[in-house]
Each structure stands twice: as C-alpha cells, then as structure tokens.
Design a protein around this motif. Structure first.
Motif, PDB file in Angstrom:
ATOM      1  N   CYS A 136     -32.052  41.638   4.471  1.00  0.00           N
ATOM      2  CA  CYS A 136     -32.833  41.565   3.318  1.00  0.00           C
ATOM      3  C   CYS A 136     -31.697  41.969   2.193  1.00  0.00           C
ATOM      4  O   CYS A 136     -31.303  42.893   2.394  1.00  0.00           O
ATOM      5  N   LEU A 137     -31.277  41.192   1.333  1.00  0.00           N
ATOM      6  CA  LEU A 137     -30.374  41.576   0.191  1.00  0.00           C
ATOM      7  C   LEU A 137     -31.182  41.380  -1.129  1.00  0.00           C
ATOM      8  O   LEU A 137     -31.880  40.336  -1.491  1.00  0.00           O
ATOM      9  N   VAL A 138     -30.873  42.551  -1.976  1.00  0.00           N
ATOM     10  CA  VAL A 138     -31.692  42.718  -3.297  1.00  0.00           C
ATOM     11  C   VAL A 138     -30.858  43.227  -4.128  1.00  0.00           C
ATOM     12  O   VAL A 138     -30.057  44.244  -4.022  1.00  0.00           O
ATOM     13  N   LEU A 139     -30.591  42.202  -5.223  1.00  0.00           N
ATOM     14  CA  LEU A 139     -29.658  42.769  -6.504  1.00  0.00           C
ATOM     15  C   LEU A 139     -30.861  43.390  -7.512  1.00  0.00           C
ATOM     16  O   LEU A 139     -31.506  42.834  -8.031  1.00  0.00           O
ATOM     17  N   VAL A 140     -30.260  44.639  -8.120  1.00  0.00           N
ATOM     18  CA  VAL A 140     -30.892  45.106  -9.024  1.00  0.00           C
ATOM     19  C   VAL A 140     -29.970  45.567 -10.147  1.00  0.00           C
ATOM     20  O   VAL A 140     -28.649  45.676 -10.075  1.00  0.00           O
ATOM     21  N   ASP A 141     -30.418  45.859 -11.641  1.00  0.00           N
ATOM     22  CA  ASP A 141     -29.577  46.159 -12.432  1.00  0.00           C
ATOM     23  C   ASP A 141     -29.316  47.797 -12.477  1.00  0.00           C
ATOM     24  O   ASP A 141     -29.887  48.213 -11.783  1.00  0.00           O
ATOM     25  N   ALA A 142     -28.661  48.041 -13.603  1.00  0.00           N
ATOM     26  CA  ALA A 142     -28.484  49.680 -13.558  1.00  0.00           C
ATOM     27  C   ALA A 142     -29.777  50.441 -13.632  1.00  0.00           C
ATOM     28  O   ALA A 142     -29.681  51.575 -13.455  1.00  0.00           O
ATOM     29  N   ASP A 143     -30.970  49.781 -14.334  1.00  0.00           N
ATOM     30  CA  ASP A 143     -32.525  50.275 -14.445  1.00  0.00           C
ATOM     31  C   ASP A 143     -33.178  50.206 -13.331  1.00  0.00           C
ATOM     32  O   ASP A 143     -34.066  50.841 -13.022  1.00  0.00           O
ATOM     33  N   GLY A 144     -32.472  49.691 -12.034  1.00  0.00           N
ATOM     34  CA  GLY A 144     -33.452  49.217 -10.823  1.00  0.00           C
ATOM     35  C   GLY A 144     -34.194  48.163 -11.000  1.00  0.00           C
ATOM     36  O   GLY A 144     -35.030  47.791 -10.089  1.00  0.00           O
ATOM     37  N   LYS A 145     -34.181  47.472 -11.872  1.00  0.00           N
ATOM     38  CA  LYS A 145     -35.070  45.934 -12.220  1.00  0.00           C
ATOM     39  C   LYS A 145     -34.247  45.016 -11.272  1.00  0.00           C
ATOM     40  O   LYS A 145     -33.238  44.654 -11.162  1.00  0.00           O
ATOM     41  N   VAL A 146     -35.059  44.354 -10.528  1.00  0.00           N
ATOM     42  CA  VAL A 146     -34.796  43.368  -9.401  1.00  0.00           C
ATOM     43  C   VAL A 146     -34.380  42.068 -10.351  1.00  0.00           C
ATOM     44  O   VAL A 146     -35.065  41.532 -11.084  1.00  0.00           O
ATOM     45  N   LEU A 147     -32.876  41.572  -9.989  1.00  0.00           N
ATOM     46  CA  LEU A 147     -32.625  40.313 -10.513  1.00  0.00           C
ATOM     47  C   LEU A 147     -32.606  39.224  -9.538  1.00  0.00           C
ATOM     48  O   LEU A 147     -32.597  38.141  -9.858  1.00  0.00           O
ATOM     49  N   SER A 148     -32.439  39.619  -8.226  1.00  0.00           N
ATOM     50  CA  SER A 148     -32.347  38.522  -7.182  1.00  0.00           C
ATOM     51  C   SER A 148     -32.923  39.177  -5.882  1.00  0.00           C
ATOM     52  O   SER A 148     -32.747  40.335  -5.430  1.00  0.00           O
ATOM     53  N   ASP A 149     -33.633  38.569  -4.847  1.00  0.00           N
ATOM     54  CA  ASP A 149     -34.268  39.257  -3.981  1.00  0.00           C
ATOM     55  C   ASP A 149     -34.330  38.127  -2.754  1.00  0.00           C
ATOM     56  O   ASP A 149     -34.570  36.973  -3.042  1.00  0.00           O
ATOM     57  N   SER A 150     -34.187  38.660  -1.501  1.00  0.00           N
ATOM     58  CA  SER A 150     -34.320  37.680  -0.256  1.00  0.00           C
ATOM     59  C   SER A 150     -35.766  37.371  -0.099  1.00  0.00           C
ATOM     60  O   SER A 150     -35.941  36.284   0.813  1.00  0.00           O
ATOM     61  N   PHE A 151     -36.646  37.897  -0.545  1.00  0.00           N
ATOM     62  CA  PHE A 151     -38.113  37.582  -0.736  1.00  0.00           C
ATOM     63  C   PHE A 151     -38.496  37.015  -1.971  1.00  0.00           C
ATOM     64  O   PHE A 151     -38.577  37.749  -2.966  1.00  0.00           O
ATOM     65  N   ARG A 152     -39.094  35.998  -2.302  1.00  0.00           N
ATOM     66  CA  ARG A 152     -39.740  35.566  -3.133  1.00  0.00           C
ATOM     67  C   ARG A 152     -41.248  35.020  -3.112  1.00  0.00           C
ATOM     68  O   ARG A 152     -41.510  33.956  -2.625  1.00  0.00           O
ATOM     69  N   ARG A 153     -42.201  35.839  -3.880  1.00  0.00           N
ATOM     70  CA  ARG A 153     -43.348  35.414  -3.863  1.00  0.00           C
ATOM     71  C   ARG A 153     -43.970  35.493  -2.511  1.00  0.00           C
ATOM     72  O   ARG A 153     -44.842  34.831  -1.929  1.00  0.00           O
TER      73      ARG A 153
END
Length: 178
Positions: A136-153
C-alpha cells in the motif's frame, strides 16, 4: 580571479534545503530510522526540513506482491528525489520482527527512512493511512492530507497508480512554484 567550484551533486541521503518542518514531518518526529552501513540509525528530524510531500509505503518482506513492487519503488525513489527534494518516502513495516524489517530494507536497498519497528503500533497518526492490504502506497501533503492512495473507496487500485500520480502531482506543484 577565483573560479567557483561546482557544487557536488546532492546524494539522496543528504538533507534538503533548510526550512520549517511541515506538520506531517513533526508527526513523524523521532520515530524514524534509516539504514546506514548495514544497521538502523536514527533519522534526524531536521532532514525532513523542506519536505512537502510524503509517500508512506506499507509493505513486508514476506509479501510476494510487495517484493515484486519494491524494486520498482527503489528505482523510482532515486529518480524522484533527484528531481524533487521536497519529496520523501517513509517505510512502515508489516514484518514479523525488527530484524525482518532491517533485512528487507537492506536486501531491497531501501534508501529512505522507516518508522522504527517498535514505534509502529503506537503510531496511529501514521498507521491510520494504511489500507486493508499490502503493498500500500499513500501520498500525503505537508499537512497529512491524502493526495493519492492504493485504496479508493474500498477498492484496491495498487501502488503503481499512486507512483504515477506522485510524478504528476510533483510536476504540477513545481509548475505552480515557478
């Protein structure tokens, strides 16, 4: 006249430009380690100064699909960091022991920091991003907001899509900065 010596290319292990620590970097705090000379050493929080995007990689050495994806991620990481020092990857192990985690990092040449094995369980602020499976790879911004995720809905789209989107997000960010 003095001739300026060109700056040596910055290696992946060196800190990025100084700057304030992002909220997500502060969340990681002193929980990070990195592989140096075959052993895990503390990863100085100051090395996260200037990082604005964090990819969190949940994986384990016993996981076949993880072992298949990790070499691709190792290759991409070197290329991404060379172009975008405002990016960092953080490994969160699902291994059965700290030794297994260290062996996985060493054998697969993971050049990025990892959450200390003994700190993972108590790090709800980091484990909360994990999907229901690995890799599982998750991209977050500096504030920890998810920008992209291996799991969608609830559906697994996989880490390759996140890697592709990471490149696009970083390119778009850089364009906005210029």
């Amino acid at each position: 006249s003095k001739t300026a010596t060109p700056a040596a290319p910055r290696s992946v292990a060196e800190p990025v430009a100084a700057g304030p620590l992002a909220p997500f970097a502060r969340t990681l705090g002193s929980k990070l380690v990195r592989l140096e000379n075959g052993t895990l050493k503390p990863h100085a929080q100051a090395r996260l100064a200037g990082v604005k995007f964090f990819a969190i990689y949940y994986s384990a050495s016993w996981c076949g699909p993880c072992r298949q994806f990790t070499p691709e991620l190792v290759d991409a990481y070197g290329k991404i960091r060379a172009q975008y020092p405002e990016f960092e990857l953080v490994f969160v192990s699902n291994d059965r022991s700290a030794g297994d985690m260290m062996s996985y990092m060493r054998d697969d040449r993971m050049a990025w920091p990892a959450v200390r094995y003994d700190a993972i369980r108590g790090s709800r602020d980091i484990t909360r991003y994990a999907g229901s499976g690995i890799p599982c790879l998750v991209l977050v911004d500096a504030d920890g907001k998810v920008l992209s995720d291996s799991f969608r809905r609830g559906d697994y789209v996989g880490p390759d899509l996140v890697l592709d989107e990471t490149w696009k997000i970083l390119r778009d960010y850089r364009r906005q900065m210029t």
